[in-house]
Design a protein around this motif. Structure first.
Motif, PDB file in Angstrom:
ATOM      1  N   HIS A 163     -16.910   1.192  16.328  1.00 19.76           N
ATOM      2  CA  HIS A 163     -15.711   0.360  16.347  1.00 19.76           C
ATOM      3  C   HIS A 163     -15.549  -0.698  15.299  1.00 19.76           C
ATOM      4  N   LYS A 164     -16.755  -1.495  15.412  1.00 18.53           N
ATOM      5  CA  LYS A 164     -16.750  -2.746  14.601  1.00 18.53           C
ATOM      6  C   LYS A 164     -16.761  -2.491  13.211  1.00 18.53           C
ATOM      7  N   GLN A 165     -17.068  -1.102  12.822  1.00 18.12           N
ATOM      8  CA  GLN A 165     -17.244  -0.730  11.515  1.00 18.12           C
ATOM      9  C   GLN A 165     -15.608  -0.300  10.983  1.00 18.12           C
ATOM     10  N   ARG A 166     -15.339   0.586  11.814  1.00 13.42           N
ATOM     11  CA  ARG A 166     -13.729   0.826  11.628  1.00 13.42           C
ATOM     12  C   ARG A 166     -12.954  -0.404  11.559  1.00 13.42           C
ATOM     13  N   GLN A 167     -13.194  -1.642  12.252  1.00 10.85           N
ATOM     14  CA  GLN A 167     -12.264  -2.861  12.200  1.00 10.85           C
ATOM     15  C   GLN A 167     -12.593  -3.591  10.900  1.00 10.85           C
ATOM     16  N   ALA A 168     -13.830  -3.306  10.281  1.00 10.36           N
ATOM     17  CA  ALA A 168     -14.240  -4.227   9.306  1.00 10.36           C
ATOM     18  C   ALA A 168     -13.602  -3.374   7.973  1.00 10.36           C
ATOM     19  N   THR A 169     -13.311  -1.990   8.052  1.00  8.94           N
ATOM     20  CA  THR A 169     -12.799  -1.104   6.908  1.00  8.94           C
ATOM     21  C   THR A 169     -11.311  -1.410   6.898  1.00  8.94           C
ATOM     22  N   PHE A 170     -10.726  -1.736   8.156  1.00  4.02           N
ATOM     23  CA  PHE A 170      -8.954  -1.964   8.200  1.00  4.02           C
ATOM     24  C   PHE A 170      -9.029  -3.392   7.667  1.00  4.02           C
ATOM     25  N   LYS A 171      -9.780  -4.348   8.042  1.00  9.91           N
ATOM     26  CA  LYS A 171      -9.662  -5.890   7.656  1.00  9.91           C
ATOM     27  C   LYS A 171      -9.896  -5.699   5.971  1.00  9.91           C
ATOM     28  N   ARG A 172     -10.843  -4.849   5.159  1.00  5.68           N
ATOM     29  CA  ARG A 172     -11.042  -4.993   3.879  1.00  5.68           C
ATOM     30  C   ARG A 172      -9.720  -4.322   3.256  1.00  5.68           C
ATOM     31  N   LEU A 173      -8.934  -3.283   4.085  1.00  3.53           N
ATOM     32  CA  LEU A 173      -7.891  -2.623   3.670  1.00  3.53           C
ATOM     33  C   LEU A 173      -6.920  -3.507   3.487  1.00  3.53           C
ATOM     34  N   ARG A 174      -6.634  -4.463   4.411  1.00  2.00           N
ATOM     35  CA  ARG A 174      -5.456  -5.343   4.322  1.00  2.00           C
ATOM     36  C   ARG A 174      -5.719  -6.447   3.237  1.00  2.00           C
ATOM     37  N   LYS A 175      -6.898  -6.723   3.032  1.00  2.00           N
ATOM     38  CA  LYS A 175      -7.230  -7.785   1.865  1.00  2.00           C
ATOM     39  C   LYS A 175      -6.759  -7.049   0.554  1.00  2.00           C
ATOM     40  N   GLU A 176      -7.179  -5.766   0.306  1.00  2.00           N
ATOM     41  CA  GLU A 176      -6.794  -4.963  -0.879  1.00  2.00           C
ATOM     42  C   GLU A 176      -5.183  -4.919  -0.901  1.00  2.00           C
ATOM     43  N   LEU A 177      -4.497  -4.888   0.176  1.00  2.00           N
ATOM     44  CA  LEU A 177      -2.899  -4.355   0.018  1.00  2.00           C
ATOM     45  C   LEU A 177      -2.556  -6.011  -0.397  1.00  2.00           C
ATOM     46  N   SER A 178      -3.125  -7.076   0.049  1.00  2.00           N
ATOM     47  CA  SER A 178      -2.582  -8.349  -0.505  1.00  2.00           C
ATOM     48  C   SER A 178      -2.830  -8.323  -1.792  1.00  2.00           C
ATOM     49  N   LYS A 179      -3.662  -8.101  -2.243  1.00  2.00           N
ATOM     50  CA  LYS A 179      -4.249  -8.205  -3.787  1.00  2.00           C
ATOM     51  C   LYS A 179      -3.330  -7.494  -4.642  1.00  2.00           C
ATOM     52  N   LEU A 180      -2.969  -6.271  -4.038  1.00  2.00           N
ATOM     53  CA  LEU A 180      -2.047  -5.283  -4.778  1.00  2.00           C
ATOM     54  C   LEU A 180      -0.724  -6.021  -4.882  1.00  2.00           C
TER      55      LEU A 180
END
Length: 322
Positions: free
Chosen positions: A22-39
């Motif tokens: 679960h923690k690994q999946r949450q970390a992936t979602f957090k990174r995706l949100r950061k990439e979305l803000s960068k885009l």
């Protein structure tokens, strides 16, 4: 767009994989949100966000960078170096391949730090003189620890190659010609290995997007076209499909972070520096694109704009010629 379609789809599949913790999946979602803000910042024209997106897509940072550099950390043609500790297989010192040696000794391929001397690749500056058994320090204080020597050599090796910008491909320069080719047949004829995204045409695409070196900014509207004849003569050129000036400059800055690795054949019998005699005779050179913007090309005359009528008038006025 192609890069981020693949990257984001792979990240989403990884985040939805229920076999992961679960923690690994949450970390992936957090990174995706950061990439979305960068885009989003990139689409709004933020300079740093655009540089970040381009660096990710073209392997200046992130996993793609390491996947391009890792094959260069070994030299298949070179024999295995002798062990520093005779009973430990992993005590062999690192091998500097010809491609990696050329990149390390060139300032164009470094993201930070000073360019090392060629002697530092064989004798790291962090290695104390005591490591030499015939030195005065070794005679006074005893032999240096072999395990420490192994650690120091590998630590220096890692600290140097991690500061490099990887090339997108390697080009082969024909004998007696200044032209270079990155096609697969040219690589095979030269007997060398390809690098990165060989023969994908990414470098040529970037150079076309960055525009030519002599590209001039548009003249202010208050300037009369009579005093700027180049704006009239080049009116047809304005119709070509090129990004605007802001994006062209971002691509030129990106080219300043992409070293061009070129292989040149030399006189037979002279092996590549740092390789065995079985390796193809030749040498690697590192350069930047002609339209690249970098700290190393800031004072290059190639990037100086042409003198027009108005500039010439101001120049003569300053020298008292008018």
């Amino acid at each position: 767009r192609q890069f981020f379609r693949l990257k984001i789809s792979a990240d989403i599949r990884s985040a939805l994989d229920e076999s992961r913790k679960h923690k690994q999946r949450q970390a992936t979602f957090k990174r995706l949100r950061k990439e979305l803000s960068k885009l989003k910042l990139t689409n709004n024209g933020d300079r740093r966000a655009i540089a970040h997106v381009l660096d990710l897509a073209y392997g200046r940072k992130g996993p793609l960078k390491w996947s391009i550099l890792r094959p260069l950390l070994t030299d298949p043609a070179a024999p295995a170096p002798p062990r520093i500790i005779s009973s430990v297989e992993r005590s062999r010192p690192p091998v500097y391949s010809p491609e990696l040696t050329a990149l390390l000794l060139s300032p164009y391929a470094r993201s930070s730090g000073k360019t090392p001397k060629p002697s530092h690749l064989h004798q790291p500056p962090t290695l104390p003189p005591r490591a030499d058994p015939s030195s005065e320090d070794a005679r006074l204080f005893g032999p240096f620890s072999k395990r420490r020597e192994v650690n120091i050599r590998w630590r220096y090796f890692s600290s140097q190659w991690k500061r490099l910008y990887p090339p997108l491909e390697v080009s082969v320069k024909r004998r007696g010609s200044q032209e270079a080719s990155s096609r697969e047949d040219a690589i095979l004829d030269a007997g060398i290995r390809g690098v990165g995204m060989q023969a994908a045409g990414l470098l040529e695409e970037l150079e076309s997007l960055a525009g030519p070196v002599s590209e001039r900014p548009p003249a202010p509207r208050r300037m009369d076209s009579v005093y700027l004849p180049h704006t009239v003569s080049r009116a047809a050129d304005d119709q070509r499909a090129l990004p605007n000036r802001f994006l062209r400059r971002r691509y030129r800055e990106l080219l300043g972070r992409i070293p061009i690795l070129t292989y040149s054949p030399v006189v037979p019998g002279k092996p590549v520096i740092g390789s065995s005699t079985d390796y193809p005779t030749g040498k690697y050179e590192v350069s930047l694109a002609a339209n690249a913007l970098s700290l190393h090309t800031r004072h290059d005359t190639r990037h100086s704009r042409e003198l027009d009528v108005v500039d010439l008038a101001w120049f003569e006025l300053g020298n008292g010629s008018l």
